[in-house]
Each structure stands twice: as C-alpha cells, then as structure tokens.
Design an enzyme around this catalytic site. Structure first.
Site, PDB file in Angstrom:
ATOM      1  N   GLU A  22       0.954  -1.192   0.173  1.00 39.86           N
ATOM      2  CA  GLU A  22      -0.138  -0.191   0.160  1.00 39.86           C
ATOM      3  C   GLU A  22       0.830   0.977  -0.015  1.00 39.86           C
ATOM      4  OE1 GLU A  22      -2.406  -0.154   3.096  1.00 39.86           O
ATOM      5  OE2 GLU A  22      -3.434  -2.102   2.667  1.00 39.86           O
ATOM      6  N   THR A  30       2.080  -6.139  -9.018  1.00 40.14           N
ATOM      7  CA  THR A  30       2.162  -7.211 -10.652  1.00 40.14           C
ATOM      8  C   THR A  30       1.039  -7.710 -11.587  1.00 40.14           C
ATOM      9  OG1 THR A  30       4.068  -6.674  -9.849  1.00 40.14           O
ATOM     10  CG2 THR A  30       3.843  -8.554 -11.660  1.00 40.14           C
ATOM     11  N   GLU A  34       9.778  -6.763  -3.459  1.00 36.45           N
ATOM     12  CA  GLU A  34      10.334  -8.704  -2.105  1.00 36.45           C
ATOM     13  C   GLU A  34      11.094  -7.527  -1.104  1.00 36.45           C
ATOM     14  OE1 GLU A  34       8.832 -11.850  -3.079  1.00 36.45           O
ATOM     15  OE2 GLU A  34       7.402 -11.122  -3.605  1.00 36.45           O
TER      16      GLU A  34
END
Lengths: 402, 376
Positions: free
Chosen positions: A139, A170, A382
C-alpha cells in the site's frame, strides 16, 4: 552429503528454459520494453510449454488437476535454476507469464480445497486465453512494513467489506483474482490481518493507474482500489476457522510467501547480472586481446573476473536458500541473504558492464542499459535490501547460525 | 543435486575440531603471537586428533575424507586462530606436493611415514605462481644443483625438508619446471631470520637461500606426467586451505562483533539494536555465507577430480575479499576497543591482510580467472 552440481534432470530444465529464453524471450525483449506490450502469441507459447504460472509461483502451485498435492521435494531448487535462466532471457517477460504468479503460494499454502479449486480452475480449463492471479499486499503506506497495512475489512453478515488502496501490484489489473491483505482492526496488529481471494468482478473492486517505470517496463504494475468491496466469507483465505482470536495466521500467510519467493527473486537478479556480464564479456572479446599486454587491460580483466565471481557466489546463495526450503529447514535468514546479495551483485555487475563498454553500453540495442534499469527493482520489491538486513540482523541477534 | 548437508562423520569431525580450536587455539592465540610460534605439544595434539591427515588417501595414512572435510576443519581451526592453524600444519603443504607430484616411493617415505615438510611457493621477483621460477636447476652428476631464493616460506626452519620449484630452462615455461625435495641440512641451504609480518605472527615464515644446493636424482618429484597439472592440483588444494582459513577468520570476527554489539550499550540500548551497527552485522553474515558456499563448491569439484582451477581461485578471492572487509568492520563495531590489544579484533584485521597475501595477491588470481574466461 554435499553435492553442488546439477543432476541431469536439473540440467535438462536449465537447458530447456535457456533455449526458450534465447529463442522466444530475447528476440522480443527490447520492443516489449519500449512499448510495454507483450505479444499474445508469446503468452500462448508460455502456456503451451507449461511455463504458465510464472517462475514465481507455478513451481509451488499444485499440479494440474490435483490442487491438494504438494510440490515435489526439489521444487524450490528447480525454481531457482529456472528463474535464473528465464531472467537471463528477460525478467520483465517472466512477470507477464500467465498463471497464479505470486498469488499462487498463499492460496496453495493456506487456501481451503474449495478455494484452491476456484482459484486454479481457470488455468486448467481455459487453455486458449491467458489468465493471471496476483498478490496485493503493498500500500502507499505499507510495503516491506507489512504489519502496517491500512486496508480494512469488516464482517457484514456472510460477507466482508474491504476498503483501501493497493499499489505496485504486478498483473493486478489483468488478474482474474488478487490475494488482498487487509486488517480487521489496525490497533490489533498482525493478529487482525486477513487475506482474501478477490475476483476482478467483485463489486467495489477497480483498477487505478498503471505505473510508468524505470525498468521491467513490459510488466504491468497496477494500482487497485477497494471501495466498499464486497466479498463472500468463503473468500477469506483458509476459511474463518483458521483465525482464532490470538492467531497470527493472516500475517504468517504473507511471510510464508516471502520465504519461498525471495530466493526465486534473487535468482532472477542473478540471471539479469549474468546476461549483462555475458554481453559485456563477448563485447570485450571482440574488441580486446586481454592476454597481451596484460598491464594495459588488467583493469578490464580484473572487473570481468570480479563480475563472474560475484554472480557465482550469488547463485550458490540462492541454491542454498532453495535447498533449505525444499527440506523444510527454516530459511528466512538465508532467503534474505540470497535476496540482498544477489540484488547488490546485479546492480554492481550491470553498472560495471556499462562502465567497461562505455558509450556502447548505454545504447538500447546492446541491452545492457535495459538490464541496468531492470535490476534496480530487485533491491526493492519482495523487501528492500535494507529490510533484508533487518530480517538478517534480527535472526542473528536471536541466536547465531553458523 | 544441490545439497549442502554435512554427513554424520563430517559433523563429528567438525565437533572435535571446534572444541580443539576454541580451547587450545583461541585461548592460546595471543601467547603464540607474542612467541612467534606454537609449541611442539600443540602440533602433536593436532596430529593425535587425526586432523592433519584426514583428507589424505587411506593408503597414505589418511581417512580419505576429501577436501570438503578439510575445508570444514580449516574453517574451524582458523576460527580459533588462523596463524596457529597454519603453524600447526607442519606437513600439510608438503603432503599435497607429494600427493600430486611425488612417486609412490616418495609418497610412502614422506607421507605414510610421517610428514614434516613444507613447500617454498614464492620468490622475491615472482611473475607467475610456480610456473615461472627464477630459481635454476642444473643436472649435475646424476643429481641436481639448485640456485635461487624463496621467500615467505611457511614453517621455514621448523621442518625436515622443503619442496622447491626451479627451472632447467626458463625459455621452456612449464616444460622446464622441476620440483625437488631439499633436506633441511643440505649444504648451501640457508634459512633466514623469521619475517616480521603485518599479521599471522604465530606462523613462522622466512626466506630460503639456495646456493649450489645439490640433491640426488631420487629427490626429483616425478610422479606426475605433467608438472603443470600436478602443480595446479597442488595449488587447488593449498588455495582451498587458505580460503577456508579466511572464512574461519571472517567468522571469528563476525561472531565476536555480534557478541560485543549485544553487550555494549549506547544511548540506552545495545549498539546491536542501532540500525547502522545491525546492518554491519547483517552484511558480515551475508558475506561469510557467500564465501563459504563458494568454498564448499570448489572443494566438492576438486574432490570429484575436476580441474576446477577457476572455481578455486574464485573461492579464494571471495574469501579474502570478504575477510578483509569483515575484519575491518569488526574493528569499527568495537570502536576504541577495536583498536587495543585487550580485544582480538585488531589482530584479526592484521591477520586478514597477511592471510590473503600469503596465498598470492587477489589480482594475480583474477588474472588467472580472466584468462579462463577469455579462453572459454
């Protein structure tokens, strides 16, 4: 027993994916980067070859028609080997492979049989059209700081109502469904986190803007908007019984995904680094005779040797984290080690490649400048390199691992 | 297959060596440093534990555990103390030379019946490791006459014999290189005063001067069809050992830093909880891992009988690079304490420099790697 070379089977996977990367990905990589458009025939090919699902989830996703079955023991290792090869072809295109993507693992690990069936059915049944799943956690105010998500969910009869915004997702716009993370009560921290399977036709779900990016430009990065988005309680991942009052399962769902995907993402950075290194090395071979006289080109020799060495080290760290994952050995430190080191190597190697090639290195058609742009985000998504170091230092301080 | 799993017997060896390293090497490291050497008693203890020969073939008194076990053992020893690890190894280098270059008779005599030798690798004007010596060898009445200088010879003056590389004809490259056994009492052999070094003081090194040293023809190491290939296999083993010691030293500095950072308070909390320090510790952890995985893979390939020269060189450069950084950062984590001898990290920083230069410069290794890259 220590065994650090590939079996024939692993070697075959590598060769097959290298062939695909060379013949199908490389030829379209530059144009896809320029236009942001991925040709449909390419997507179909990935489906026909069974690559659909993407290197980032497919390998852990259930086998076709057998949603409950866990992957084979070597799945993580095969996945890192494969990720490196495909990213060597083109990292952005990997992210466009149809399939459950990053959304796969949380559904696989925590979904009920009924949810798995609903989520994965479309990939099995519609072989004619590409379909995607996606993972919507980030977010504007919560990226690596997963615990800080603000998207809310509240119970309303047999439904949950979701409100909030997700960003940098994505394939979020083209996905059939997103795994959306939300909180029942922000003051309750991780225990209040829930993950939902949100299909694209859910009322109140819409797509915001599609991002224009530094790298990985062929990959779709979307903003998702949830305005009183109504989903059925059966869409709560794992079902309501999974969440007792003191449970942190919702949050664990997110973390479990990271431990298994970080080595894959790391291996992709290795693949990008290797691509840049090889292009640079071949360019040097064409333009210089490094052997004579050594003092004149010693700096280039030194750089090439360092590039290859660091790529090699990064690859082995990915292998190690994946091996631990396959054996169910807790690997969150090693996953973060592989991720942070590989991303750094990727940046260093692509920078050096341009430095060696000079102006030529900046030309689009040489591809190295694209790789330089593409790899940056590997130190961001990530979990940023800094977040990886927080994970690693916490593990260290909890007790040394040797 | 990709497996990083250690077998039971290797784990048992690791446990044994860990205890030995912690109790005898770490405890005694400042004393050995000041004395500039180790006691014979500790050398004997090292041998009695079976640690000096475990990688050698069984027919030569070893356990056939391979270089993979050796690098695990050396990491632990150097974790105790890198200088002492090298100093107690009074036969290892020569054993590798015999194994890779010696005849069966030479192996039997010097390997099986007790090791007490070393290899003279370096020359003051070194151009290329072993393959390009300035030391000359002339055939002379059924034997050989040797003239030249060798420097930084490990355990010089403490062993019974030396392996010396020289050339019969420098224009012939490797073809002209001969490896010879030189006994310590050979007339014409002079062993210089111990070197004063930046680090690794516990390891005695010195210069050998060879003036018309005569050895009989049986002293020619002629067991390998190609001196070059034998020498490369020898260097693979030696470089793996050096890389393993680098990893052990790096881990020592890393673990000490973690311990210190958890104790030392500043601004109301342990400095380990300050991000700037925590990130240094994390980087140390990342780098130790990166060096160890490369080391293991290179050792694995050597044990498989592959050439692996490039992989070994890469492992060595990675280990040296990483260790230099980690030992410097360890001094930084300790701050003022890192600067004084009451704490070990200043020593480790010096040892790291010495260790990474004793195996040849990283630049020379990188040239070797680059040659392999360009030849591929």
């Amino acid at each position: 027993m220590i065994d650090l070379e590939l079996t024939d089977a692993q070697q075959n996977v590598r060769s097959m994916l290298n062939w695909f990367a060379k013949t199908e990905m490389r030829p379209i990589a530059l144009e896809a980067d320029r236009t942001g458009v991925v040709p449909l025939p390419f997507l179909k090919k990935t489906m026909d070859l069974g690559l659909a699902g993407g290197a980032m989830g497919d390998m852990q996703a259930p086998e076709e028609g057998k949603p409950e079955k866990k992957g084979p023991k070597g799945a993580n290792r095969i996945a890192v080997i494969g990720s490196e090869e495909l990213a060597w072809g083109d990292a952005a295109l990997i992210l466009t492979f149809p399939g459950p993507g990053l959304g796969g693992p949380p559904v696989t690990y925590t979904g009920t049989p009924e949810q798995k069936e609903r989520a994965f059915k479309v990939f099995r049944e519609d072989r004619e059209n590409p379909h995607w799943g996606a993972y919507a956690l980030t977010e504007p105010g919560a990226g690596s700081d997963v615990a800080n998500i603000s998207t809310t969910c509240r119970k309303d009869g047999d439904h949950y109502i979701l409100n909030g915004r997700k960003c940098y997702i994505t394939n979020g716009a083209r996905a059939d469904w997103n795994v959306v993370f939300a909180t029942l009560d922000k003051t309750q921290g991780r225990a209040a986190h829930r993950a939902f399977l949100v299909f694209k036709d859910a009322p109140g779900f819409s797509v915001g803007k599609i991002e224009d990016k530094l790298g990985l430009r062929a990959s779709e990065t979307a903003e998702l908007v949830l305005e009183d988005c109504r989903v059925h309680k059966n869409d709560l991942l794992g079902g309501e019984e999974r969440y007792t009052s003191a449970s942190k399962e919702g949050f664990r769902t997110a973390m479990k995904t990271f431990d298994n995907t970080r080595p894959l993402v790391a291996a992709m950075a290795v693949g990008i680094a290797r691509a840049a290194y090889e292009i640079c090395r071949d360019w040097v071979k064409e333009n210089y005779d490094l052997k004579r006289p050594i003092p004149r080109y010693h700096l280039i020799a030194e750089k090439l040797a360092n590039m290859e060495r660091e790529i090699h080290a990064a690859r082995l760290l990915c292998w190690k984290a994946a091996w631990m994952g396959d054996l169910d050995i807790p690997n969150s430190r090693e996953a973060s080690v592989s991720k942070s080191y590989s991303a750094e190597v990727g940046q260093r190697v692509t920078t050096q490649a341009i430095e060696i090639m000079g102006y030529e290195g900046t030309y689009h058609h040489r591809m190295v400048e694209k790789l330089f742009r593409d790899v940056k985000v590997f130190d961001i998504f990530e979990g940023t390199g800094q977040i990886q170091r927080i994970v690693i230092s916490r593990r260290i301080l909890q007790g040394l691992t040797r | 297959m990709i497996s990083f799993e250690l077998d039971e017997d290797v784990l048992a060896v690791q446990e044994t060596v860990r205890k030995f390293a912690e109790s005898e090497l770490r405890e005694g490291m400042r004393e050995a440093e000041t004395a500039g050497g180790v006691s014979d008693a500790i050398v004997t203890r090292y041998r009695e534990l079976g640690l000096s020969t475990l990688e050698l073939p069984e027919q030569h008194g070893g356990l056939d555990l391979g270089m993979i076990t050796k690098v695990i053992v050396e990491e632990e020893l150097a974790f105790g103390d890198a200088g002492m690890a090298a100093a107690i190894d009074r036969g290892g280098l020569a054993a590798y030379a015999l194994l890779e270059l010696g005849t069966d008779a030479q192996k039997k005599q010097h390997l099986t019946e007790g090791q007490n030798g070393t290899v003279a690798f370096w020359e003051p004007g070194q151009r290329q490791s072993l393959g390009d010596p300035e030391t000359t060898v002339t055939e002379d009445g059924g034997g050989f006459r040797i003239n030249g200088k060798k420097c930084l010879v490990s355990n010089a003056g403490l062993v019974d014999w030396y392996v010396v590389f020289g050339t019969v004809d420098s224009s012939r490259g490797w073809e002209g290189v001969r490896a010879l056994l030189v006994p310590k009492d050979a007339p014409g052999l002079t062993i210089g005063e111990p070197d004063e070094k930046v680090g690794l003081w516990a390891l005695r090194t010195a210069t050998l001067t060879l003036e018309d040293v005569h050895v009989p023809k049986e002293n020619l190491l002629s067991g390998s069809a190609s001196v070059r290939e034998g020498a490369e296999r020898l260097m693979n083993r030696v470089d793996l050992v050096n890389a393993a010691r680098s990893v052990g030293l790096a881990r020592a500095a890393y673990e000490y830093s973690v311990g210190y950072a958890q104790e030392r308070q500043a601004f109301g909390s342990p400095i380990a909880h300050h991000q700037a320090v925590a990130f240094m510790l994390a980087d140390m952890s990342i780098l130790v891992d990166s060096a160890r995985v490369m080391l293991w893979q290179a050792a694995f390939l050597v044990d498989k009988g592959e050439n692996a020269r490039k992989e070994v060189a890469q492992a060595l450069v990675q280990a040296n690079t990483v260790t230099s950084k980690i030992t410097i950062d360890a001094v930084q984590v300790l701050g003022g304490a890192g600067f004084i001898r009451d704490y070990p990290v200043e020593k480790w920083m010096r040892d790291a420099r010495a260790l990474s230069l004793l195996s040849g410069t990283d630049e020379a290794q990188n040239l070797l790697i680059a040659d392999a890259i360009m030849a591929a």
